[in-house]
Write a protein that holds these residues in place. Sequence first.
Motif, short mmCIF file in Angstrom:
data_model
loop_
_atom_site.label_atom_id
_atom_site.label_comp_id
_atom_site.label_asym_id
_atom_site.label_seq_id
_atom_site.Cartn_x
_atom_site.Cartn_y
_atom_site.Cartn_z
N PRO A 12 -10.95 6.78 -1.21
CA PRO A 12 -9.72 7.39 -0.71
C PRO A 12 -8.59 6.39 -0.50
CG PRO A 12 -11.49 7.53 0.91
CD PRO A 12 -12.06 6.89 -0.30
N ASP A 13 -7.36 6.86 -0.60
CA ASP A 13 -6.19 5.99 -0.50
C ASP A 13 -6.02 5.43 0.91
OD1 ASP A 13 -5.46 6.38 -3.19
OD2 ASP A 13 -4.48 8.26 -2.67
N ILE A 14 -6.14 6.29 1.92
CA ILE A 14 -5.92 5.87 3.31
C ILE A 14 -7.07 6.38 4.16
CG2 ILE A 14 -4.36 6.07 5.30
CD1 ILE A 14 -2.10 6.64 3.22
N ILE A 15 -7.65 5.48 4.96
CA ILE A 15 -8.78 5.82 5.82
C ILE A 15 -8.39 5.57 7.27
CG2 ILE A 15 -11.19 5.34 6.39
CD1 ILE A 15 -10.11 4.09 3.13
N LEU A 16 -8.45 6.61 8.09
CA LEU A 16 -8.16 6.49 9.51
C LEU A 16 -9.45 6.76 10.27
CD1 LEU A 16 -5.31 8.36 8.38
CD2 LEU A 16 -4.67 6.92 10.29
N ARG A 17 -10.22 5.74 10.52
CA ARG A 17 -11.54 5.89 11.14
C ARG A 17 -11.46 6.51 12.54
NH1 ARG A 17 -15.22 3.57 7.89
NH2 ARG A 17 -14.55 1.83 6.59
N ARG A 18 -10.46 6.14 13.30
CA ARG A 18 -10.30 6.66 14.66
C ARG A 18 -10.23 8.19 14.66
NH1 ARG A 18 -5.59 4.43 18.37
NH2 ARG A 18 -7.26 3.25 19.34
N TYR A 19 -9.68 8.76 13.62
CA TYR A 19 -9.51 10.21 13.52
C TYR A 19 -10.53 10.84 12.57
CZ TYR A 19 -5.11 8.94 15.68
OH TYR A 19 -4.17 8.43 16.52
N SER A 20 -11.44 10.06 12.04
CA SER A 20 -12.40 10.51 11.02
C SER A 20 -11.67 11.23 9.90
CB SER A 20 -13.45 11.44 11.63
OG SER A 20 -14.20 10.76 12.58
N ALA A 21 -10.58 10.62 9.44
CA ALA A 21 -9.71 11.27 8.47
C ALA A 21 -9.46 10.40 7.25
CB ALA A 21 -8.38 11.62 9.13
N LEU A 22 -9.35 11.07 6.11
CA LEU A 22 -9.02 10.42 4.85
C LEU A 22 -7.77 11.09 4.29
CD1 LEU A 22 -12.57 10.60 3.23
CD2 LEU A 22 -11.61 8.71 4.52
N LEU B 270 4.94 5.30 0.28
CA LEU B 270 5.81 6.06 1.19
C LEU B 270 5.02 6.60 2.38
CD1 LEU B 270 7.98 8.11 -1.33
CD2 LEU B 270 8.78 6.27 0.17
N ILE B 271 3.86 7.17 2.09
CA ILE B 271 3.01 7.72 3.16
C ILE B 271 2.52 6.60 4.07
CG2 ILE B 271 0.82 8.89 3.66
CD1 ILE B 271 2.97 10.75 2.57
N ARG B 272 2.07 5.50 3.50
CA ARG B 272 1.58 4.38 4.30
C ARG B 272 2.66 3.82 5.21
NH1 ARG B 272 -1.47 1.12 -0.41
NH2 ARG B 272 -0.37 -0.61 0.56
N ARG B 273 3.87 3.63 4.69
CA ARG B 273 4.97 3.11 5.51
C ARG B 273 5.30 4.07 6.65
NH1 ARG B 273 7.97 1.88 0.36
NH2 ARG B 273 7.19 -0.16 -0.19
N GLY C 67 2.85 4.14 14.21
CA GLY C 67 1.83 3.49 15.02
C GLY C 67 0.41 3.69 14.54
N PHE C 68 0.21 4.36 13.42
CA PHE C 68 -1.14 4.56 12.91
C PHE C 68 -1.60 3.31 12.17
CE2 PHE C 68 0.44 8.89 13.27
CZ PHE C 68 -0.63 9.52 13.89
N ARG C 69 -2.85 2.95 12.39
CA ARG C 69 -3.44 1.82 11.70
C ARG C 69 -4.59 2.35 10.86
NH1 ARG C 69 0.82 0.70 12.81
NH2 ARG C 69 1.56 -0.95 14.18
N PHE C 70 -4.74 1.81 9.68
CA PHE C 70 -5.67 2.38 8.72
C PHE C 70 -6.21 1.33 7.76
CE2 PHE C 70 -1.20 3.25 7.78
CZ PHE C 70 -1.01 2.48 6.63
N ARG C 71 -7.22 1.72 7.04
CA ARG C 71 -7.80 0.91 5.97
C ARG C 71 -7.38 1.53 4.64
NH1 ARG C 71 -9.70 -3.79 7.93
NH2 ARG C 71 -10.82 -3.42 9.84
N LEU C 72 -7.52 0.74 3.58
CA LEU C 72 -7.13 1.22 2.26
C LEU C 72 -8.28 1.14 1.27
CD1 LEU C 72 -3.75 -0.69 1.96
CD2 LEU C 72 -4.09 1.66 2.72
#
Length: 143
Positions: free
Chosen positions: A37-47, A14-17, A23-28
Amino acid sequence: MAAIRSKNTKPELLIRRGLHARGFRFRLHDKVLPGTPDIILRRYSALIDVRGCFFHGHDCDRFRLPRTRREFWDEKISSNRERDIKITSEQLELGWRVAIVWECALRGPKKINLETVIDSLTQWLSSDEKIFEIRGLYQCSPP
């Protein structure tokens, strides 16, 4: 317990969708990072870590210690809590920002509207806050 998923759970999907639709792109599930971690947003240095209330011992109505094998479950859930604290501190030390989304925020009678959860995560991603937590019952920690 072998049937319990640790990846691609319904709350996580649900969170990923929701993030992807914004428009967020992430790694898993990057195994290089502490805790995978479940979702990695490198652009924001966020997990973003989506946690189940039972196995992580959340203090909500979705968690209740089983009556059978009480010692086993108490020890297991206590060690999970300790590991969560250790992993979160390791992630912060490495310079990552960490968001925790609890299952009770996405499921059950006290869930939060999904759009509200995604809005909160979006606001947090654009802030400078290091740690963020979303729980059920409209208990969002504002960024």
